[in-house]
Design a protein around this motif. Structure first.
Motif: not given
Length: 197
Positions: A48, A85, A90
């Motif tokens: 992420q 994401v 996310a």
């Protein structure tokens, strides 16, 4: 077969500045908690970007026991990633299929999606999802929403990151089983399996 997504993914895509597409992770199966029984482990959660929020740490695909989807009528061996994401938030998710015999063939007639996200419940309220109304899941504050077009219902509630989103959908073209009839039970079952607050 329809593409099943996390809570309000189509709405999220419409609001996001970044491109919206499921992330396909690569690599070996995710590190599951040894106390969590998982017959069919999947790849780890995708990386992420650091966009100012704390990255999602709780991965339902490695932390939710097979007993949870099984208790709700979903096949734990169909466990697969369902991640979305974005640049600054996310949804780290896991999907399970419900199958029934349709004209002699086993077909997917419903999906359970469990996602952990770093979007707060207040932010979800502000997005004004279709049919949104406040509710509770066990002792946790929660938000119910629905998507009539997708034959889906969601309940999001406070969780280990910011919120946990539980989505159940079904396909009336293939089954009389209605996913939205089971969203409350699904949310309660998932909540009970989470780490203590």
């Amino acid at each position: 077969m329809r593409n099943h997504t996390a809570l309000g993914a189509s709405l999220i895509c419409g609001m996001a500045l970044a491109a919206c597409s499921p992330t396909t992770p690569t690599g070996s199966p995710s590190e599951a908690d040894p106390k969590v029984a998982i017959v069919s482990p999947v790849a780890p959660a995708p990386s992420q970007p650091s966009g100012g929020r704390q990255p999602v740490a709780f991965d339902p695909c490695s932390k939710i026991d097979d007993a949870v989807p099984a208790a709700l009528g979903f096949d734990p061996t169909t466990r697969k990633r369902g991640d979305f994401v974005f640049d600054d938030y996310a949804f780290i998710g896991c999907q399970f299929s419900r199958k029934e015999a349709v004209r002699g063939q086993p077909l997917e007639v419903g999906t359970l999606t469990i996602s952990s996200t770093n979007i707060t419940l207040d932010e979800m309220r502000a997005r004004n999802y279709e049919g949104a109304r406040p509710t509770t899941v066990n002792a946790r504050e929660a938000l119910f929403s629905t998507s009539r077009a997708a034959e889906a219902c969601n309940i999001a509630f406070t969780g280990p990151d910011a919120t946990i989103d539980v989505r159940v959908d079904s396909s009336a073209a293939f089954t009389d089983w209605v996913g939205c009839d089971h969203i409350d039970e699904a949310a309660r079952t998932v909540e009970a399996a989470l780490p203590s607050k």
